[in-house]
Design a protein around this motif. Structure first.
Motif, short mmCIF file in Angstrom:
data_model
loop_
_atom_site.label_atom_id
_atom_site.label_comp_id
_atom_site.label_asym_id
_atom_site.label_seq_id
_atom_site.Cartn_x
_atom_site.Cartn_y
_atom_site.Cartn_z
N SER A 1 0.85 -1.19 0.00
CA SER A 1 0.00 0.00 0.00
C SER A 1 0.88 1.24 0.00
CB SER A 1 -0.92 0.01 1.23
OG SER A 1 -0.15 0.10 2.42
N GLY A 2 0.27 2.40 -0.08
CA GLY A 2 1.04 3.63 -0.02
C GLY A 2 1.87 3.92 -1.26
N GLY A 3 1.49 3.33 -2.40
CA GLY A 3 2.18 3.63 -3.64
C GLY A 3 3.34 2.73 -3.98
N CYS A 4 3.68 1.78 -3.12
CA CYS A 4 4.79 0.86 -3.40
C CYS A 4 4.30 -0.26 -4.33
CB CYS A 4 5.34 0.26 -2.12
SG CYS A 4 6.30 1.43 -1.12
N SER A 5 5.04 -0.48 -5.40
CA SER A 5 4.64 -1.51 -6.37
C SER A 5 5.33 -2.84 -6.13
CB SER A 5 4.96 -1.03 -7.79
OG SER A 5 6.35 -0.75 -7.92
N SER A 6 6.32 -2.87 -5.24
CA SER A 6 7.03 -4.12 -4.96
C SER A 6 7.57 -4.09 -3.53
CB SER A 6 8.18 -4.33 -5.94
OG SER A 6 9.22 -3.39 -5.71
N CYS A 7 7.88 -5.25 -3.02
CA CYS A 7 8.45 -5.35 -1.67
C CYS A 7 9.84 -4.73 -1.62
CB CYS A 7 8.52 -6.82 -1.25
SG CYS A 7 6.91 -7.64 -1.18
N GLU A 8 10.60 -4.90 -2.71
CA GLU A 8 11.94 -4.32 -2.77
C GLU A 8 11.87 -2.79 -2.71
OE1 GLU A 8 11.90 -8.34 -4.04
OE2 GLU A 8 10.78 -6.64 -4.86
N GLU A 9 10.88 -2.22 -3.38
CA GLU A 9 10.72 -0.76 -3.34
C GLU A 9 10.42 -0.28 -1.93
OE1 GLU A 9 7.87 2.76 -5.28
OE2 GLU A 9 7.68 0.67 -5.96
N PHE A 10 9.59 -1.00 -1.22
CA PHE A 10 9.25 -0.63 0.16
C PHE A 10 10.50 -0.64 1.04
CE2 PHE A 10 8.16 -2.01 4.48
CZ PHE A 10 7.26 -1.02 4.84
N VAL A 11 11.30 -1.69 0.95
CA VAL A 11 12.50 -1.81 1.78
C VAL A 11 13.51 -0.74 1.41
CG1 VAL A 11 14.44 -3.29 2.40
CG2 VAL A 11 12.16 -4.27 2.17
N ASN A 12 13.70 -0.49 0.13
CA ASN A 12 14.65 0.53 -0.29
C ASN A 12 14.20 1.93 0.11
OD1 ASN A 12 16.82 -0.88 -1.59
ND2 ASN A 12 15.45 -1.38 -3.27
N GLU A 13 12.91 2.20 0.09
CA GLU A 13 12.40 3.49 0.53
C GLU A 13 12.69 3.69 2.00
OE1 GLU A 13 8.33 4.18 -0.35
OE2 GLU A 13 8.65 4.45 -2.51
N ALA A 14 12.49 2.64 2.79
CA ALA A 14 12.79 2.74 4.22
C ALA A 14 14.27 3.01 4.43
CB ALA A 14 12.38 1.44 4.92
N LYS A 15 15.11 2.35 3.67
CA LYS A 15 16.57 2.54 3.78
C LYS A 15 16.94 3.97 3.43
CE LYS A 15 20.81 1.28 1.37
NZ LYS A 15 21.39 0.49 0.26
N ASN A 16 16.35 4.52 2.38
CA ASN A 16 16.73 5.84 1.89
C ASN A 16 16.17 6.98 2.73
OD1 ASN A 16 18.15 4.70 -0.24
ND2 ASN A 16 16.36 4.67 -1.59
N GLU A 17 15.27 6.66 3.67
CA GLU A 17 14.71 7.70 4.53
C GLU A 17 15.57 7.98 5.75
OE1 GLU A 17 10.76 6.71 5.64
OE2 GLU A 17 9.89 7.22 3.70
#
Length: 196
Positions: free
Chosen positions: A179-195
């Motif tokens: 949810s929240g605009g993430c299209s993949s699990c990898e994108e979610f994890v990388n977004e968390a890392k980059n924050e």
């Protein structure tokens, strides 16, 4: 991690569901920050020590490094490697979060909530229906034995997960992740890392 443990005692079922995605992102950030300050974040693969590189190639005549395109089978292998590496770097925290999620569900399933309480600070009072429900569950020895068996089974499944999607599915948080605009699990994890 201690915040996740406190959430079992302080957050009502609805508050946990509401904040679960944000708490998962914070947990992933904690993993990356801890690894960074401990000096354990290293390049994804150390193939370059053996004269190989997954993304770069070197012109032997000039010594200049050029980027290579990730297409076809090579791109597929790279995506798989990225997912596997992200999982392994975060597996311990994801397992911890998954166990907390299982405990949240087991102790608070079917609990009523006091809708008159409007803030997190007000939640968790001894007279809250969900707190009383949780206390009764904790004193139910047969239920706790079933819970322990369920946690062991979930732990084994999470340890055997081979990619992020399987891990999040076993953790029962996959809908939150996507949810929240993430299209993949990898994108979610990388977004968390980059924050960070």
């Amino acid at each position: 991690p201690y915040i996740l443990l406190l959430s079992v005692l302080l957050l009502s079922p609805s508050s946990w569901r509401h904040h679960r995605r944000s708490l998962l992102r914070l947990a992933l950030q904690n993993t990356w920050l801890s690894s960074f300050y401990a000096g354990t974040i290293v390049p994804r693969r150390l193939n370059f020590l053996q004269g190989e590189s997954p993304r770069m190639s070197e012109d032997s005549s000039s010594g200049i490094v050029f980027g290579t395109s990730d297409t076809g089978a090579g791109s597929s292998r790279m995506a798989q490697t990225d997912s596997e590496d992200l999982l392994e770097k975060n597996r311990a925290m994801l397992i911890f979060f998954g166990l907390v999620e299982q405990i949240q569900q087991a102790l608070k399933k079917g609990a009523r909530e006091d809708q008159t309480r409007s803030t997190v600070q007000e939640e968790g009072a001894p007279e809250d229906p969900w707190v009383i429900h949780m206390q009764k569950r904790l004193m139910d020895v047969p239920a706790m034995l079933v819970l322990s068996e369920h946690l062991l089974s979930s732990l084994q499944e999470m340890e055997e997960a081979t990619d992020l999607q399987e891990m999040f599915d076993v953790m029962e948080v996959l809908p939150d992740v996507l949810s929240g605009g993430c299209s993949s699990c990898e994108e979610f994890v990388n977004e968390a890392k980059n924050e960070q």
